[in-house]
Design a protein around this motif. Structure first.
Motif, short mmCIF file in Angstrom:
data_model
loop_
_atom_site.label_atom_id
_atom_site.label_comp_id
_atom_site.label_asym_id
_atom_site.label_seq_id
_atom_site.Cartn_x
_atom_site.Cartn_y
_atom_site.Cartn_z
N GLU A 1 104.51 -34.25 15.15
CA GLU A 1 104.67 -33.12 14.22
C GLU A 1 103.36 -32.81 13.50
OE1 GLU A 1 107.26 -32.23 10.17
OE2 GLU A 1 108.03 -33.67 11.65
N PHE A 2 102.65 -33.86 13.09
CA PHE A 2 101.36 -33.68 12.39
C PHE A 2 100.35 -32.98 13.29
CE2 PHE A 2 97.12 -35.11 11.21
CZ PHE A 2 97.09 -34.88 9.84
N LEU A 3 100.23 -33.43 14.54
CA LEU A 3 99.28 -32.84 15.48
C LEU A 3 99.59 -31.37 15.74
CD1 LEU A 3 98.73 -35.64 18.15
CD2 LEU A 3 97.00 -34.67 16.67
N HIS A 4 100.87 -31.08 15.99
CA HIS A 4 101.25 -29.71 16.30
C HIS A 4 101.07 -28.78 15.11
CE1 HIS A 4 103.64 -30.32 20.25
NE2 HIS A 4 102.70 -31.24 20.11
N LYS A 5 101.22 -29.35 13.91
CA LYS A 5 101.01 -28.53 12.71
C LYS A 5 99.52 -28.23 12.53
CE LYS A 5 102.02 -28.49 7.73
NZ LYS A 5 100.64 -28.30 7.26
N LEU A 6 98.66 -29.24 12.71
CA LEU A 6 97.23 -29.05 12.52
C LEU A 6 96.64 -28.14 13.59
CD1 LEU A 6 94.71 -29.79 10.86
CD2 LEU A 6 94.41 -31.77 12.35
N PHE A 7 97.05 -28.36 14.84
CA PHE A 7 96.51 -27.56 15.97
C PHE A 7 97.55 -26.53 16.43
CE2 PHE A 7 94.21 -31.65 16.31
CZ PHE A 7 92.90 -31.19 16.25
N ARG A 8 98.23 -25.91 15.47
CA ARG A 8 99.35 -25.02 15.78
C ARG A 8 98.93 -23.79 16.60
NH1 ARG A 8 98.14 -25.21 10.57
NH2 ARG A 8 97.37 -23.36 9.48
N ASN A 9 97.68 -23.40 16.50
CA ASN A 9 97.23 -22.21 17.22
C ASN A 9 96.50 -22.54 18.52
OD1 ASN A 9 98.17 -20.39 15.22
ND2 ASN A 9 96.39 -20.90 13.93
N SER A 10 96.64 -23.80 18.97
CA SER A 10 95.91 -24.25 20.17
C SER A 10 96.89 -24.75 21.22
CB SER A 10 94.93 -25.37 19.82
OG SER A 10 94.04 -24.95 18.80
N ASP A 11 96.64 -24.40 22.48
CA ASP A 11 97.44 -24.97 23.56
C ASP A 11 96.93 -26.38 23.87
OD1 ASP A 11 95.13 -24.66 25.06
OD2 ASP A 11 95.83 -22.85 26.07
N THR A 12 97.54 -27.04 24.85
CA THR A 12 97.18 -28.43 25.16
C THR A 12 95.71 -28.57 25.56
OG1 THR A 12 99.43 -28.86 25.92
CG2 THR A 12 97.75 -30.43 26.61
N GLY A 13 95.24 -27.63 26.39
CA GLY A 13 93.85 -27.70 26.84
C GLY A 13 92.86 -27.50 25.71
N LYS A 14 93.15 -26.54 24.83
CA LYS A 14 92.25 -26.26 23.71
C LYS A 14 92.25 -27.43 22.72
CE LYS A 14 90.20 -23.15 23.26
NZ LYS A 14 88.79 -22.89 23.63
N MET A 15 93.43 -28.04 22.52
CA MET A 15 93.51 -29.19 21.63
C MET A 15 92.64 -30.33 22.16
SD MET A 15 96.71 -31.69 20.56
CE MET A 15 97.86 -30.36 20.28
N ALA A 16 92.71 -30.59 23.47
CA ALA A 16 91.91 -31.65 24.08
C ALA A 16 90.42 -31.37 23.92
CB ALA A 16 92.27 -31.80 25.55
N GLU A 17 90.04 -30.10 24.04
CA GLU A 17 88.63 -29.70 23.89
C GLU A 17 88.16 -29.95 22.46
OE1 GLU A 17 86.16 -25.52 23.67
OE2 GLU A 17 87.79 -25.67 25.15
N PHE A 18 88.99 -29.55 21.49
CA PHE A 18 88.64 -29.76 20.08
C PHE A 18 88.53 -31.25 19.77
CE2 PHE A 18 90.63 -25.52 18.47
CZ PHE A 18 89.50 -24.84 18.86
N VAL A 19 89.49 -32.04 20.29
CA VAL A 19 89.50 -33.48 20.02
C VAL A 19 88.23 -34.14 20.53
CG1 VAL A 19 90.60 -35.65 20.70
CG2 VAL A 19 92.00 -33.77 19.86
N ARG A 20 87.85 -33.83 21.76
CA ARG A 20 86.64 -34.44 22.34
C ARG A 20 85.41 -34.12 21.48
NH1 ARG A 20 82.55 -32.69 25.73
NH2 ARG A 20 81.51 -34.37 26.90
N MET A 21 85.29 -32.85 21.09
CA MET A 21 84.13 -32.44 20.30
C MET A 21 84.13 -33.13 18.94
SD MET A 21 83.05 -28.58 19.14
CE MET A 21 84.60 -28.34 18.27
N LEU A 22 85.29 -33.18 18.29
CA LEU A 22 85.38 -33.77 16.96
C LEU A 22 85.10 -35.28 17.00
CD1 LEU A 22 88.48 -31.83 15.59
CD2 LEU A 22 86.11 -31.62 14.78
N LYS A 23 85.57 -35.95 18.05
CA LYS A 23 85.29 -37.38 18.19
C LYS A 23 83.78 -37.63 18.18
CE LYS A 23 89.17 -39.35 20.75
NZ LYS A 23 89.56 -39.97 22.05
N ILE A 24 83.07 -36.88 19.00
CA ILE A 24 81.62 -37.07 19.11
C ILE A 24 80.94 -36.69 17.80
CG2 ILE A 24 79.55 -36.21 20.28
CD1 ILE A 24 81.26 -35.98 22.83
N PHE A 25 81.43 -35.64 17.16
CA PHE A 25 80.86 -35.19 15.89
C PHE A 25 81.00 -36.27 14.82
CE2 PHE A 25 81.52 -32.82 11.83
CZ PHE A 25 80.22 -32.38 11.66
N TYR A 26 82.19 -36.85 14.70
CA TYR A 26 82.41 -37.87 13.67
C TYR A 26 81.74 -39.20 14.03
CZ TYR A 26 85.68 -34.68 11.43
OH TYR A 26 86.24 -33.60 10.81
#
Length: 375
Positions: free
Chosen positions: A292-317
């Motif tokens: 529920e938390f993930l879907h709320k935070l990435f509510r405007n992203s499909d599965t592929g876009k969420m994966a893209e954001f996650v990969r980028m954010l991991k490297i950023f942090y």
């Protein structure tokens, strides 16, 4: 000791192949449990029973002599520690088989004794594993003098300071976890000969002497590296040193929690319990709430876009928020990375570079790894 049918079959096969003779092995009740002629298995052998009942050193059966279930040949007792546990018989004309008598008897007793030692070692290891499980799962009020005594029987002083390590061997990588586990135990024994290891559910537990964090990290990094070269992926969770032997159960739980955090990362990893932070809180969150938390935070992203954001954010942090370092790893221009981070903010309504929102994203990354990454 009772002769095992599987051991008897193996012995008959080995000796028959080596000497080219027909052989039978009878149990302590006189029944054939292994034979070069499988049709005879299960039948009663009166000659063997005679040897057992009268404690004979041997019995030769000649042509024309009538012994129920017996053929002409030589029969000898199988003695282990002075007790007859079975009989070995050589089928054939008495004069022809007599020359094999002493060698067959000796070979059989050697092989049976070897099987007995192997069985004793396996039983000892099972007893040790049961003791270690009892010890590490015992609350303070259950650790008694009897448990201390049981430990001493295995050469273990449970009152000494200990380090507990929980390890998981990924079966998806090699599919040979049993073989990999043996090699890992061997690697551990090389740097701590006094360690004790046992299998608990689907992971391996190592009880070590009180080594420093630096020594533990160095040695287990080598263990994981060796395992990686063998084609295995291993995760390790390490508890702080426990100096109060009555609280060893606590250290065991800490090691398992650290292992859980380790397995949520994409490659072989070592995690110390003392280094855990938000992971401890995340473990208490139900799976449905994480989804529920993930879907709320990435509510405007499909599965592929969420994966893209996650990969980028991991490297950023992982780059401590450095655009220069993160963009180099992503093979992007810093301005391009900044543009993409702005897209994350526009999509989620949260700014990855804002301290408060960064905590939300890093929690989401932990949930995402647990729910969607294969360990």
């Amino acid at each position: 000791m009772e002769l095992q049918e599987s051991d008897a079959r193996e012995i008959v096969a080995e000796i028959s192949k080596l000497l080219g003779i027909k052989l039978n092995i009878m149990n302590s009740r006189g029944f054939i449990i292994a034979s070069s002629d499988e049709r005879r298995v299960g039948s009663f052998h009166a000659g063997a029973y005679e040897i057992i009942e009268k404690s004979l050193d041997g019995l030769e059966i000649r042509d024309g002599e009538s012994w129920e279930g017996a053929f002409p040949g030589q029969n000898f007792p199988i003695r282990v520690k002075g007790h007859i546990i079975g009989v070995v018989g050589i089928t054939g004309a008495a004069d022809e088989t007599r020359k094999y008598g002493s060698i067959i008897r000796k070979m059989t007793e050697i092989l049976v004794s070897g099987k007995a030692r192997e069985e004793a070692q396996q039983n000892r290891q099972k007893e040790l594993s049961r003791f270690l499980a009892d010890w590490l799962n015992s609350e303070a009020d259950i650790i008694t003098n009897d448990l201390v005594r049981r430990g001493r029987d295995f050469g273990i002083d449970i009152t000494a300071p200990r380090r507990i390590v929980a390890l998981y061997i990924d079966p998806d990588v090699s599919g040979r976890t049993g073989e990999a586990e043996k090699k890992v135990i061997t690697d551990i024994l090389q740097f701590d000969p006094g360690s004790r290891c046992f299998n608990s559910a689907n992971y391996l537990v190592a009880v070590l002497d009180d080594f420093s964090d630096e020594r533990i990290a160095r040695e287990f990094s080598a263990v994981l590296e060796k395992s990686g070269l063998r084609g295995n992926r291993i995760f390790a969770g390490i508890a702080p040193a426990e100096y109060d032997y009555l609280l060893i159960h606590r250290a065991y739980q800490y090691a398992k929690r650290a292992l859980t955090a380790s397995r949520k990362r994409s490659s072989s990893n070592i995690v110390f319990y003392d280094d855990l932070g938000i992971e401890l809180v995340c473990d208490a969150v139900p799976v449905q709430k994480k989804v529920e938390f993930l879907h709320k935070l990435f509510r405007n992203s499909d599965t592929g876009k969420m994966a893209e954001f996650v990969r980028m954010l991991k490297i950023f942090y992982n780059s401590n928020g450095s655009l220069k370092v993160a963009s180099a790893e992503l093979n992007l221009h810093p301005n391009t990375l900044q543009y993409r981070l702005n897209r994350v903010q526009k999509s989620t309504g949260c700014n990855p570079r804002n301290y408060k929102d960064a905590l939300l994203f890093q929690t989401a990354l932990l949930f995402y790894d647990e729910l969607y990454q294969r360990y």
